[in-house]
Write a protein that holds these residues in place. Structure first.
Motif, PDB file in Angstrom:
ATOM      1  N   PRO A   2       0.818  -1.213   0.000  1.00 36.85           N
ATOM      2  CA  PRO A   2       0.000   0.000   0.000  1.00 36.85           C
ATOM      3  C   PRO A   2       0.850   1.261   0.000  1.00 36.85           C
ATOM      4  CG  PRO A   2      -0.118  -1.119   2.120  1.00 36.85           C
ATOM      5  CD  PRO A   2       0.691  -1.985   1.209  1.00 36.85           C
ATOM      6  N   VAL A  25      -7.577 -10.725   3.374  1.00 35.10           N
ATOM      7  CA  VAL A  25      -7.963 -10.315   2.019  1.00 35.10           C
ATOM      8  C   VAL A  25      -9.050 -11.251   1.523  1.00 35.10           C
ATOM      9  CG1 VAL A  25      -7.142  -9.946  -0.335  1.00 35.10           C
ATOM     10  CG2 VAL A  25      -5.634  -9.443   1.603  1.00 35.10           C
ATOM     11  N   ASN A  28     -12.266 -11.121  -3.479  1.00 32.83           N
ATOM     12  CA  ASN A  28     -12.234 -10.065  -4.494  1.00 32.83           C
ATOM     13  C   ASN A  28     -10.969  -9.220  -4.416  1.00 32.83           C
ATOM     14  OD1 ASN A  28     -14.877 -10.622  -5.599  1.00 32.83           O
ATOM     15  ND2 ASN A  28     -15.676  -9.855  -3.660  1.00 32.83           N
ATOM     16  N   GLY A  29     -10.068  -9.552  -3.480  1.00 32.46           N
ATOM     17  CA  GLY A  29      -8.837  -8.793  -3.324  1.00 32.46           C
ATOM     18  C   GLY A  29      -8.985  -7.559  -2.451  1.00 32.46           C
ATOM     19  N   LEU A  30     -10.070  -7.490  -1.692  1.00 32.94           N
ATOM     20  CA  LEU A  30     -10.315  -6.343  -0.812  1.00 32.94           C
ATOM     21  C   LEU A  30      -9.952  -6.682   0.624  1.00 32.94           C
ATOM     22  CD1 LEU A  30     -13.795  -5.276  -2.207  1.00 32.94           C
ATOM     23  CD2 LEU A  30     -11.548  -4.319  -2.767  1.00 32.94           C
ATOM     24  N   PRO A  31      -9.375  -5.732   1.356  1.00 36.25           N
ATOM     25  CA  PRO A  31      -9.059  -5.991   2.756  1.00 36.25           C
ATOM     26  C   PRO A  31     -10.345  -6.048   3.579  1.00 36.25           C
ATOM     27  CG  PRO A  31      -8.504  -3.729   2.183  1.00 36.25           C
ATOM     28  CD  PRO A  31      -8.964  -4.397   0.933  1.00 36.25           C
ATOM     29  N   ARG A  32     -10.655  -7.221   4.094  1.00 36.61           N
ATOM     30  CA  ARG A  32     -11.882  -7.414   4.866  1.00 36.61           C
ATOM     31  C   ARG A  32     -11.674  -7.069   6.331  1.00 36.61           C
ATOM     32  NH1 ARG A  32     -13.882 -11.236   7.932  1.00 36.61           N
ATOM     33  NH2 ARG A  32     -12.415 -12.883   7.384  1.00 36.61           N
ATOM     34  N   ARG A  54      -6.084  -0.419   4.717  1.00 33.94           N
ATOM     35  CA  ARG A  54      -7.532  -0.430   4.433  1.00 33.94           C
ATOM     36  C   ARG A  54      -7.821   0.048   3.012  1.00 33.94           C
ATOM     37  NH1 ARG A  54      -7.837   2.283   9.784  1.00 33.94           N
ATOM     38  NH2 ARG A  54      -8.253   0.624  11.286  1.00 33.94           N
ATOM     39  N   ALA A  56      -5.735  -0.322   0.430  1.00 35.24           N
ATOM     40  CA  ALA A  56      -5.015  -1.147  -0.549  1.00 35.24           C
ATOM     41  C   ALA A  56      -5.956  -2.111  -1.273  1.00 35.24           C
ATOM     42  CB  ALA A  56      -3.911  -1.938   0.148  1.00 35.24           C
ATOM     43  N   ARG A  57      -5.541  -2.493  -2.465  1.00 36.36           N
ATOM     44  CA  ARG A  57      -6.254  -3.506  -3.247  1.00 36.36           C
ATOM     45  C   ARG A  57      -5.241  -4.573  -3.637  1.00 36.36           C
ATOM     46  NH1 ARG A  57      -9.264  -1.321  -0.716  1.00 36.36           N
ATOM     47  NH2 ARG A  57     -11.033  -0.071  -1.300  1.00 36.36           N
ATOM     48  N   PHE A  58      -5.681  -5.830  -3.662  1.00 39.69           N
ATOM     49  CA  PHE A  58      -4.778  -6.957  -3.855  1.00 39.69           C
ATOM     50  C   PHE A  58      -5.260  -7.868  -4.976  1.00 39.69           C
ATOM     51  CE2 PHE A  58      -4.856  -5.615   0.541  1.00 39.69           C
ATOM     52  CZ  PHE A  58      -3.515  -5.495   0.853  1.00 39.69           C
ATOM     53  N   GLN A  59      -4.336  -8.655  -5.489  1.00 45.51           N
ATOM     54  CA  GLN A  59      -4.714  -9.763  -6.361  1.00 45.51           C
ATOM     55  C   GLN A  59      -5.203 -10.873  -5.441  1.00 45.51           C
ATOM     56  OE1 GLN A  59      -4.701 -10.082  -9.719  1.00 45.51           O
ATOM     57  NE2 GLN A  59      -4.150  -7.919  -9.832  1.00 45.51           N
TER      58      GLN A  59
END
Length: 81
Positions: A2, A25, A28-32, A54, A56-59
């Motif tokens: 991030p 994560v 969908n690659g979103l921090p839950r 919070r 950040a976006r992930f694979q």
């Protein structure tokens, strides 16, 4: 990783350190879920690290080609140059 925003007050005070942030994560690659695993020693830096994670976006992590929820602990370092 991030993108970190160094808090202005922390920069003025010369605060540095590394926060270890635990992130769950989703598929969908979103921090839950984002929590502080280990403090940097400075609350301002800890909060900035949590905010960055919070946002950040992930694979998505994949097992046998299928996206699954994953957990990671990431070191987010704040260093003055």
């Amino acid at each position: 990783m991030p993108r970190l925003a160094y808090p202005a007050a922390a920069r003025r005070l010369g605060e540095t350190g590394t926060a270890l942030v635990r992130v769950v994560v989703d598929v969908n690659g979103l921090p839950r879920e984002v929590t502080l695993h280990q403090s940097s020693g400075h609350p301002r830096l800890d909060e900035a690290a949590l905010d960055a994670m919070r946002a950040a976006r992930f694979q998505p992590y994949r097992v046998d080609g299928k996206a699954v929820e994953a957990v990671a602990i990431a070191p987010l370092a704040f260093q003055l140059q």
